[in-house]
Design an enzyme around this catalytic site. Structure first.
Site, short mmCIF file in Angstrom:
data_model
loop_
_atom_site.label_atom_id
_atom_site.label_comp_id
_atom_site.label_asym_id
_atom_site.label_seq_id
_atom_site.Cartn_x
_atom_site.Cartn_y
_atom_site.Cartn_z
N PRO A 105 51.11 43.00 33.18
CA PRO A 105 49.73 42.69 32.99
C PRO A 105 49.19 41.79 33.96
O PRO A 105 49.83 40.97 34.89
CB PRO A 105 49.85 41.59 31.65
N ASP A 106 48.05 42.19 34.40
CA ASP A 106 47.13 41.56 35.44
C ASP A 106 47.66 41.59 37.02
O ASP A 106 47.07 41.30 37.90
CB ASP A 106 47.12 39.93 35.47
N SER A 107 48.69 42.27 37.28
CA SER A 107 49.37 42.18 38.59
C SER A 107 48.39 43.16 39.63
O SER A 107 47.99 42.60 40.38
CB SER A 107 50.91 42.47 38.61
N ASN A 135 44.74 42.11 40.08
CA ASN A 135 44.63 41.04 40.81
C ASN A 135 44.48 41.28 42.38
O ASN A 135 43.65 40.71 43.27
CB ASN A 135 45.86 40.10 40.73
N ASP A 179 49.21 48.17 33.21
CA ASP A 179 48.04 47.35 32.58
C ASP A 179 46.95 47.63 33.64
O ASP A 179 47.07 47.52 34.94
CB ASP A 179 48.41 45.74 32.74
#
Ligand code: BGC
EC number: 3.2.1.-
Length: 764
Positions: A178-180, A183, A222
């Site tokens: 998640p989020d990687s 970002n 994600d």
């Protein structure tokens, strides 16, 4: 592990409940079976694993709460939630819960007969984790050593356990990091994200490779949420980045089953009262809350993202998951109608069900509720290509502590979790976080109470807490339609169920021949003059499968001496050879057939748009800058139809100036003496390039140190960029994004000009 709960009195009862569920499991030894073949949507026809450790927290909190609220909590205690492998010690088990094998064994114990069971896992331990926030910073540093540990101490052991033959019939659904990657799209100006960037790319590709090798793992990457990546300027680079990273894996696009959005976030599934239309003369999307982002909700975002991904080359079979664990936004604050205000911000603020101060507020949002229950193939959003609604973030687990709490997991205090903080990341608005929160991942009783009270759809406390185990009625009324020597059409009456029938499986002589969401199916590849016993089963949203219908005997037509039963070969090399603002031209190589091909049928997004005898077709009257998916089949005089060839294509942007043969955009994010350069190279020449070289010169003595998605060589100021294997072909109208890290000493000006294969490009 220090754990902090806002109500210490509840800890003992949770501990007691956990102790009960931690009793050793007896797993019956299953007879050896062949591993199941991969399926398109792993949730179809399967039940899902219920994590007893999460259920124990729910039951303990329900017992504390009592009354209607307690009954509502109890009603969801058996819902499937994801198991987070959030650090190396989670693999073997730690103070927060048992290890991976425990969950897999428990899943085998929960499996009902031969019905497959899905285990939802989250892979979450990249080096430099959570580079734009603090609450879920991880244990591995963004260094080469951190990367080595990620491979050998985290991914390899997880893959080794999953690879145990004992688990080969589980369907493992993995949410990847998640989020990687999101970002890297929006927060690459942050030095910590720049440091982490190469490890995120490498780590995600490594995880995908290792999990794909296991065979029964379905990886979903994600893809953040509507309020993060929805703007076209974020969405397109995100789709390209996903394609690049997946392109770096051994199996390429085959290494992913799809994407998961809204992980641990609270962006609503739908904004029922708001549409992206004009209020007076002003677009609704220009309201302060939406900041020109037309994706108001997760059904918008998944549909948008799906099209972009397919245009980037992902197969049209990819599916989307939405984390609906905390995006319900029910309760007394939920608007019940469209505002009548003529002031745009008031109109939006009074109409939106998302009650956050700002769409960037991610930590324990006050007022949120549980959303849709986990559901397979949810109906109503065909453009979103949803495989399922899932609960990735177990409701009740904190996103981050409201104050500093010492821990050994690398987690820090992020003021986005502090209700008293007005954050610059939220344009100076208060975070809207619920106070008294424990460390991320820990049980947060007050939040759980709020989430249940504000659930939307509201939770019915009178519902049985048992999962839905009632199977649909067996299909009836099975009849044969058109029958040829090699094919037979069958149809039947819809089954009924206490919940919802989601589809049917057609079986020939007891073996599954295909699935459909409708009530008819055409069997192909049959032998002439042969009788088959055809049966159909129905399944519901919980994966319950009905008994088989009574068998229908279907006898195919005789081949006869002159009969042609052989289908032509599928058209070869199908490609979009040109695309304008409103048309796409397709070309393919001829099919062959024993009697002769009489023509080709072209379908756009599943509907027939053309019938030709040659090997090209121009589809016109299309919308600009839109992705379409095409398939072409060949047929012969006897009506035998080949398998389809498929390709996706995108029309050219409407405002594109036909001013050059290539267009390049270059951006640089600098820090101290380092920078990240990003290049997007578009082929505007109208013809496919089967190899490409981009050249440019740095004006200020910059030096590239490391690049991705292409090869870089530099001599003095002059840089030559050549493609990686997977992006060597640059189709007409297509673009490729590549990037690099470099050093500079002070000035860091952009190169003034670029040339592609020697032809100078327009610079945007
Ligand atoms: C935390 C993890 C936790 C997960 C699920 C994340 O925010 O960092 O430790 O397992 O949430 O609650």
């Amino acid at each position: 592990m220090p754990s902090r709960s806002p109500r210490p009195r509840s800890v003992a009862s949770v501990a007691a409940a956990l102790a009960m569920t931690a009793a050793p499991l007896t797993v019956a030894t299953l007879p050896a079976q062949a591993a199941e073949a991969r399926v398109d949507n792993p949730f179809v026809g399967a039940t899902q694993y219920v994590n007893d450790y999460w259920s124990a927290h729910v039951e303990a909190t329900a017992a504390q709460a009592g009354g209607d609220l307690g009954a509502q909590m109890q009603a969801i205690a058996e819902e499937p939630t994801s198991v987070w492998m959030d650090r190396i010690s989670a693999i073997e088990g730690n103070a927060d819960g048992p290890g991976l094998r425990y969950h897999l064994d428990a899943a085998l114990a929960q499996q009902q007969g031969d019905t497959p069971i899905v285990v939802n896992l989250v892979i979450y331990d990249l080096p430099g984790r959570d580079c734009y926030a603090l609450a879920s910073n991880g244990e591995l540093p963004a260094t080469a050593e951190g990367m080595a540990r990620y491979r050998t101490e985290y991914i390899d052991p997880i893959a080794a356990i999953l690879d145990d033959p004992a688990y080969e019939n589980l369907r493992i659904v993995a949410t990847i990091e998640p989020d990687s990657l999101p970002n890297l799209v929006t927060n690459i100006s942050e030095p910590l994200c720049q440091e982490a960037a190469p490890y995120y790319r490498e780590g995600v590709a490594y995880a995908l490779d290792a999990l794909h090798d296991v065979g029964n793992v379905y990886s979903y990457i994600d893809a953040a949420h509507a309020g993060w990546l929805g703007w076209p300027s974020n969405a397109q680079p995100a789709a390209q980045l996903f394609a690049e990273v997946v392109g770096d894996t051994e199996a390429g696009f085959d290494s992913v089953a799809g994407f998961v959005t809204n992980t641990a976030n609270s962006t609503p599934l739908a904004e029922p009262f708001l549409e992206d239309v004009q209020l007076g003369s002003t677009p609704v999307r220009s309201a302060t809350f939406y900041q020109w982002n037309a994706d108001f909700d997760e059904t918008d975002w998944t549909a948008h993202l799906y099209d972009l991904l397919v245009a980037e080359g992902f197969p049209s079979s990819i599916g989307m998951l939405i984390d609906t664990s905390r995006n319900g936004w029910g309760g007394p604050e939920r608007p019940t109608e469209l505002s009548s205000s003529t002031n745009l911000d008031t109109y939006v603020d009074e109409s939106r069900v998302d009650r956050r101060t700002h769409r960037g507020a991610w930590c324990n949002p006050d007022g949120a509720g549980i959303g849709e229950r986990p559901q397979v193939e949810p109906a109503g959003y065909p453009e979103s290509h949803l495989d399922a609604f899932v609960w990735v973030k177990p409701p009740g687990e904190s996103d981050g502590s409201s104050e500093e709490i010492p821990n050994d997991q690398g987690k820090h205090f992020d003021r986005m979790c502090d209700p008293t903080f007005a954050s610059p990341k939220l344009d100076g608005l208060l975070t809207g976080a619920l106070g008294g929160a424990p460390l991320s991942g820990q049980w947060f009783e007050a939040q759980f109470e709020m989430l249940v009270a504000n659930a939307y759809p509201a939770i019915d406390g009178d519902e049985p807490s048992e999962p839905d185990t009632t199977a649909p009625s067996a299909p009836s009324g099975l009849v044969a339609g058109a029958v040829s020597a090699t094919s037979a059409e069958v149809s039947w009456d819809a089954s009924s169920d206490d919940t919802r029938v989601t589809g049917y499986t057609v079986l020939v002589d007891g073996a599954a021949a295909g699935t459909t969401a409708t009530t008819s199916f055409t069997l192909t590849g049959l032998d002439p003059d042969t009788s088959y016993a055809v049966t159909v089963t129905a399944r519901d949203a919980a994966g319950n499968v009905s008994a088989a219908s009574s068998a229908l005997t279907v006898t195919t037509a005789e081949a006869g001496s002159g009969d042609d039963v052989e289908a032509p070969t599928a058209p070869g090399d199908l490609a979009a050879s040109a695309a304008t603002e409103d048309s796409v031209t397709l070309g393919w190589s001829a099919s062959s057939d024993d009697t002769g091909v009489t023509g080709y049928t072209v379908l756009r997004d599943g509907a027939e748009v053309g019938e030709v005898t040659g090997t090209s077709f121009t589809d016109s009257g299309l919308d600009a800058d839109t992705a379409y998916s095409y398939s072409v089949t060949a047929h012969d005089a006897a009506g035998n139809v080949s398998a389809p060839a498929t390709v996706s294509a995108r029309t050219a942007p409407g405002d594109q100036e036909p001013s050059g043969e290539c267009a390049v955009t270059y951006t640089a994010n600098s820090w101290n003496t380092g920078f990240t350069g990003s290049l997007t190279i578009e082929n505007t020449s109208g013809a496919d390039l089967t190899g490409w070289t981009l050249t440019f010169s740095f004006p200020d003595g910059q030096q590239i140190t490391q690049g991705w998605s292409a090869q870089y060589s530099q001599s003095g100021a002059d840089v030559t960029v050549t493609p990686a294997d997977w992006n060597r072909t640059l189709a007409a109208g297509a673009s490729v994004s590549v990037g690099f890290n470099g050093t500079h000493s002070g000035a860091n000006g952009a190169p003034a000009s670029f040339a592609l294969n020697g032809t100078s490009c327009t610079v945007g």
